[in-house]
Structures are given as structure tokens and as C-alpha cells.
Design a protein around this motif. Structure first.
Motif, PDB file in Angstrom:
ATOM      1  N   PHE A 226      81.570   8.532 -23.649  1.00 49.41           N
ATOM      2  CA  PHE A 226      81.389   9.331 -22.223  1.00 49.41           C
ATOM      3  C   PHE A 226      81.122  10.153 -21.635  1.00 49.41           C
ATOM      4  N   ILE A 227      81.259  11.121 -20.770  1.00 48.32           N
ATOM      5  CA  ILE A 227      80.378  12.171 -20.527  1.00 48.32           C
ATOM      6  C   ILE A 227      80.313  11.662 -18.912  1.00 48.32           C
ATOM      7  N   ARG A 228      81.918  11.952 -17.817  1.00 47.36           N
ATOM      8  CA  ARG A 228      82.064  11.529 -16.591  1.00 47.36           C
ATOM      9  C   ARG A 228      82.688  13.181 -16.083  1.00 47.36           C
ATOM     10  N   ASN A 229      82.406  12.861 -15.142  1.00 49.76           N
ATOM     11  CA  ASN A 229      83.557  13.287 -13.398  1.00 49.76           C
ATOM     12  C   ASN A 229      83.085  15.535 -13.990  1.00 49.76           C
ATOM     13  N   PHE A 230      81.787  15.468 -13.743  1.00 46.86           N
ATOM     14  CA  PHE A 230      81.185  17.540 -14.595  1.00 46.86           C
ATOM     15  C   PHE A 230      80.264  17.721 -13.360  1.00 46.86           C
ATOM     16  N   THR A 231      80.955  18.685 -12.747  1.00 48.21           N
ATOM     17  CA  THR A 231      80.308  19.568 -11.843  1.00 48.21           C
ATOM     18  C   THR A 231      79.816  20.699 -12.520  1.00 48.21           C
ATOM     19  N   VAL A 232      79.274  21.412 -11.668  1.00 47.87           N
ATOM     20  CA  VAL A 232      78.516  22.631 -11.684  1.00 47.87           C
ATOM     21  C   VAL A 232      77.871  22.987 -10.169  1.00 47.87           C
ATOM     22  N   GLU A 233      78.560  24.256 -10.387  1.00 49.11           N
ATOM     23  CA  GLU A 233      78.239  24.498  -8.553  1.00 49.11           C
ATOM     24  C   GLU A 233      77.801  26.166  -9.303  1.00 49.11           C
ATOM     25  N   ASN A 234      77.475  26.928  -7.857  1.00 46.73           N
ATOM     26  CA  ASN A 234      77.343  27.618  -7.876  1.00 46.73           C
ATOM     27  C   ASN A 234      76.769  28.763  -8.809  1.00 46.73           C
ATOM     28  N   CYS A 235      75.248  27.997  -9.748  1.00 46.51           N
ATOM     29  CA  CYS A 235      75.547  28.964 -11.425  1.00 46.51           C
ATOM     30  C   CYS A 235      73.628  29.468 -10.592  1.00 46.51           C
ATOM     31  N   SER A 236      73.012  30.719 -11.520  1.00 45.85           N
ATOM     32  CA  SER A 236      71.964  31.226 -11.224  1.00 45.85           C
ATOM     33  C   SER A 236      71.385  31.114 -12.426  1.00 45.85           C
TER      34      SER A 236
ATOM     35  N   GLY B  75      76.109   7.198 -24.783  1.00 48.62           N
ATOM     36  CA  GLY B  75      77.252   6.453 -24.230  1.00 48.62           C
ATOM     37  C   GLY B  75      76.730   6.250 -22.815  1.00 48.62           C
ATOM     38  N   GLU B  76      77.858   6.069 -21.984  1.00 45.29           N
ATOM     39  CA  GLU B  76      77.754   6.345 -20.418  1.00 45.29           C
ATOM     40  C   GLU B  76      77.667   7.996 -20.259  1.00 45.29           C
ATOM     41  N   THR B  77      76.860   8.026 -19.159  1.00 46.84           N
ATOM     42  CA  THR B  77      77.576   9.661 -18.237  1.00 46.84           C
ATOM     43  C   THR B  77      77.071   9.163 -17.034  1.00 46.84           C
ATOM     44  N   ARG B  78      77.953   9.406 -15.911  1.00 42.80           N
ATOM     45  CA  ARG B  78      78.083   9.128 -15.085  1.00 42.80           C
ATOM     46  C   ARG B  78      78.857  10.310 -13.986  1.00 42.80           C
ATOM     47  N   GLY B  79      78.653  10.194 -13.041  1.00 38.47           N
ATOM     48  CA  GLY B  79      79.666  11.313 -12.123  1.00 38.47           C
ATOM     49  C   GLY B  79      79.398  12.342 -12.151  1.00 38.47           C
ATOM     50  N   ILE B  80      78.065  12.570 -12.573  1.00 38.27           N
ATOM     51  CA  ILE B  80      77.765  13.965 -12.142  1.00 38.27           C
ATOM     52  C   ILE B  80      76.734  15.018 -11.553  1.00 38.27           C
ATOM     53  N   VAL B  81      77.847  16.047 -10.701  1.00 35.84           N
ATOM     54  CA  VAL B  81      77.623  16.944 -10.343  1.00 35.84           C
ATOM     55  C   VAL B  81      76.476  18.341 -10.220  1.00 35.84           C
ATOM     56  N   TYR B  82      75.774  18.612  -9.568  1.00 32.41           N
ATOM     57  CA  TYR B  82      74.393  19.853  -9.630  1.00 32.41           C
ATOM     58  C   TYR B  82      74.307  20.299  -8.297  1.00 32.41           C
ATOM     59  N   ARG B  83      75.688  21.361  -7.897  1.00 37.78           N
ATOM     60  CA  ARG B  83      75.142  21.983  -6.328  1.00 37.78           C
ATOM     61  C   ARG B  83      75.025  23.397  -5.883  1.00 37.78           C
ATOM     62  N   ASP B  84      74.501  23.831  -5.491  1.00 35.54           N
ATOM     63  CA  ASP B  84      73.783  25.163  -5.016  1.00 35.54           C
ATOM     64  C   ASP B  84      74.168  26.485  -6.576  1.00 35.54           C
TER      65      ASP B  84
ATOM     66  N   HIS C 290      82.966  11.682 -24.648  1.00 33.66           N
ATOM     67  CA  HIS C 290      84.411  11.511 -24.235  1.00 33.66           C
ATOM     68  C   HIS C 290      85.031  12.981 -24.085  1.00 33.66           C
ATOM     69  N   THR C 291      84.119  13.428 -22.405  1.00 31.83           N
ATOM     70  CA  THR C 291      83.891  14.659 -22.678  1.00 31.83           C
ATOM     71  C   THR C 291      84.513  13.822 -20.417  1.00 31.83           C
ATOM     72  N   GLU C 292      85.400  14.758 -19.800  1.00 34.78           N
ATOM     73  CA  GLU C 292      85.488  14.755 -18.268  1.00 34.78           C
ATOM     74  C   GLU C 292      86.265  15.953 -17.967  1.00 34.78           C
ATOM     75  N   ASP C 293      86.499  15.501 -16.586  1.00 37.86           N
ATOM     76  CA  ASP C 293      86.888  16.784 -15.569  1.00 37.86           C
ATOM     77  C   ASP C 293      86.568  17.925 -16.319  1.00 37.86           C
TER      78      ASP C 293
END
Length: 360
Positions: A196-206, A224-233, A170-173
Motif C-alpha cells: 500500500f501507499i496511503r496518506n500521502f500529501t504534497v503541498e506548496n511545491c514548484s 497494490g492499493e494507493t489511496r488518500g493522496i493529496v496534491y495542493r498549491d 508499505h508507505t504511509e503518512d
């Protein structure tokens, strides 16, 4: 509430709405030691509360959980260890600037939240495995466990003995950005999800010295459903497994050793009926990632879907990994790979391996 420079022993503080606690530089708040701190089955927090609004813990001070005497009891389920900051079912919560260290258990634990910001926080606890005899080790010292809606984690510096970050269902955004992760089990989801886990973004991390950097873990009794996940940079060095996605967290031998597991073995994992708690992964993007995997238990990555719930709509773009073991996909339907390269220490290209469970 202002905590000025100085050293203070502290028992549980029950927070109220519209409270701002500021720790001035040089202020050190220490959790009462084992034997004096009152404990309960609910992991009594040092600072905690439920159903709150507009709560903040800020400043340049430090909170020391004095956790070393508690950590050896981590396998004792009847031994209840406190957390440093534990808030649930609350809105508009801010943790900013402070240093949290050596919690008996989790450092930040927030469940069922709305509008949470963790900014510029430093978390320190020893790793879960000693580099040499005599080194301190900590267990279950998750740095930042936050679930809910509209969560921002930014500019944090985290080294600990368990998950550097994790979330449940039950986590999003969620946005995690500009963070540095050292020792720990990774930037995780799960294993307890149940929703659900959705709309989850990770960016510019080391990541540097993290066991598993990106880690999505779950199992059939808690998913549950996990979707809309982004890892970038993202950059990684001295990690064991840069990317790990799987839905068989409690699997036993021969499915347990993920760092050297082969596709045919994982593909033989028995199927089960699909239920509302079946882990289902889809729409996951990895882009602009550079990683160096090191250590005896290292591999480039593993994405392992269940026989009854394949991973769908997975895409990797501009992913460069150095590892002596290849990237393996098991039960991943039609992954899109653009400019993905795995090389061993000799510079030789390792092919991406795939495997599928047999259809019954």
C-alpha cells in the motif's frame, strides 16, 4: 563526527546507531572513482547501514559521487552502481542541509523506514537527455527514494536524471512540502510498489523543466492499493506532462506513447484477473494547481486505470493547465471536476476527454 573544510576521497562508510555526521561548509567528500570503489550486488552505499536508530547526515558541505564514468553502464544489469546515502529498516533518520551531486545511481535510498526527515537538501545531477550534443547525461540518478512510515521531505531543491522523488509500497503518512523540482522524471510513486501507499500529501511545491511533474506509475506485477493522496498549491512550468497516473508501466506499443495516446486505444488495453499486486487507485485530490505544459511530447495530463481496476474517487479543484493536448481520463469512475480548465496556446478551451474499456 565532524568533517571540516577540505576535499576528501572516501570509500564505503558503515553507519552505526546514534551517529551524527556533520559536513562543515567547504567540506567536499568525493566517492572513490570507478575502479577503486568496492561494489557489490546490493549497490554498496557511500554512507549506509541497516537496522539503525538516530542517524543524521547534516551540514553545509557537499558530497560528490563522481558518477559520470558509471552512468554509461546503466543498461548493464551485472554492473552494480553505488548510491550516496543508503539506509534501510531504520528509525529516526535525518538528512539536512547538505548538497548531494552526481551519484553513480540513487542519491538517497531508504527502504522500510520510520520517522525520516530530509530537509533543506540540494541534489544535482545532469538530466537523462542531452539538450544539445556533448551535454552530460545521467541515468537512474533518483534524488530521494524513501519508503516507510512518517516521512517528511521539505525545503529541498532537486534537479536530477531520474525521479525527483519516489517511493515503494508499505508507505504511509508522507508529507512533501516547500520543495523546488527542476530536471528529472517527476515526483513519483512506483513503479515497484508491492504494497500500500496511503496518506500521502504534497503541498506548496514548484516544478520547472521536469519531464512529468506528478507521476504515479505501476504495473500488474508490482502494485497494490494507493489511496488518500493529496496534491495542493502547486505550480508547474516547462513540464511535458503535469499529471500522469497509470497502472500499465510496462505496456508495449500501441499503449506506450502516453503523450499522444488517444482514449480508444488505451481503453482497448487487455484486462487481467485482479491479484494482490494489481494497481488500485482511489481517493486522489488535486487542488490549486497551475501548469504550463511545453514541448513536442507534452499533454495536459493522463489518468489511466486498468480495465479490471478503475480509478475511483478522483477529484480536481481549481486546476488550470495550458497545453496543446487535452486532459484524458481512461477507466476513471465518476471524477469530480470543479473549476478545471485546459487551454491551448491560442487560449482555446480543450474539453476533458474520457474513455472506458468494454465490459467482457
Amino acid at each position: 563526527v565532524v568533517v571540516p573544510r577540505g576535499e576528501y576521497l572516501c570509500g564505503p562508510v558503515e553507519l552505526r546507531s546514534r551517529i551524527r555526521i556533520r559536513l562543515d561548509e567547504g567540506a567536499v567528500v568525493k566517492l572513490l572513482p570507478l575502479g577503486r570503489f568496492p561494489i557489490s550486488r546490493n549497490r554498496t552505499p557511500l554512507f549506509g547501514g541497516k537496522w539503525l536508530e538516530d542517524v543524521a547526515l547534516v551540514g553545509r558541505g557537499r558530497i560528490d559521487g563522481q558518477g559520470a564514468p558509471w552512468w554509461p553502464h546503466y543498461k548493464d544489469k551485472s554492473f552494480h552502481r553505488p548510491v550516496i546515502f543508503g539506509v534501510s529498516y531504520s528509525k529516526r533518520v535525518l538528512v539536512e542541509g547538505v548538497t548531494l551531486e552526481n551519484s553513480p545511481m540513487f542519491h538517497i535510498a531508504c527502504t522500510g523506514m520510520e520517522d525520516v526527515t530530509v530537509r533543506g537538501v540540494t541534489v544535482r545531477a545532469p538530466p537523462s537527455h542531452a539538450a544539445k550534443p556533448g551535454d552530460a547525461v545521467s541515468h537512474n540518478t533518483d534524488a530521494c527514494d524513501v519508503s516507510g512510515r512518517r516521512i517528511l521531505i521539505e525545503d529541498c531543491d532537486i534537479s536530477t536524471g531520474d525521479d525527483n522523488y519516489t517511493t515503494s509500497g508499505h508507505t504511509e503518512d508522507v508529507l512533501i512540502r516547500n520543495c523546488r523540482f527542476g530536471s528529472g522524471h517527476g515526483l513519483s510513486m512506483g513503479s515497484y510498489q508491492r504494497g500500500f501507499i496511503r496518506n500521502f500529501t504534497v503541498e506548496n511545491c514548484s516544478f520547472d523543466g521536469t519531464e512529468t511533474a506528478i507521476r504515479i506509475k505501476c504495473d500488474r506485477d508490482r502494485g497494490g492499493e494507493t489511496r488518500g493522496i493529496v496534491y495542493r498549491d502547486i505550480t508547474m512550468r516547462n513540464v511535458e506532462i503535469p499529471i500522469l497516473v497509470y497502472g500499465a508501466y510496462n505496456a508495449k506499443t500501441p499503449y506506450r506513447s502516453l503523450w499522444n495516446a488517444v482514449g480508444d486505444v488505451l481503453a482497448s488495453y487487455p484486462a487481467a484477473p485482479v491479484t494482490e499486486t494489481t494497481p488500485r487507485y482511489s481517493d486522489i485530490l488535486f487542488t490549486n494547481i497551475t501548469a504550463v505544459a511545453t514541448g513536442k511530447k507534452s499533454r495536459a495530463g493522463l489518468v489511466w486505470g486498468l480495465p479490471e481496476a478503475h480509478v475511483k474517487a478522483l477529484r480536481m479543484e481549481n486546476v488550470k493547465i495550458t497545453s496543446n493536448r487535452p486532459l484524458l481520463f481512461v477507466n476513471v469512475d465518476d471524477p469530480k471536476l470543479v473549476d478545471v480548465e485546459v487551454r491551448n496556446e491560442k487560449g482555446e478551451v480543450l474539453p476533458v476527454e474520457t474513455a472506458f474499456s468494454e465490459k467482457e
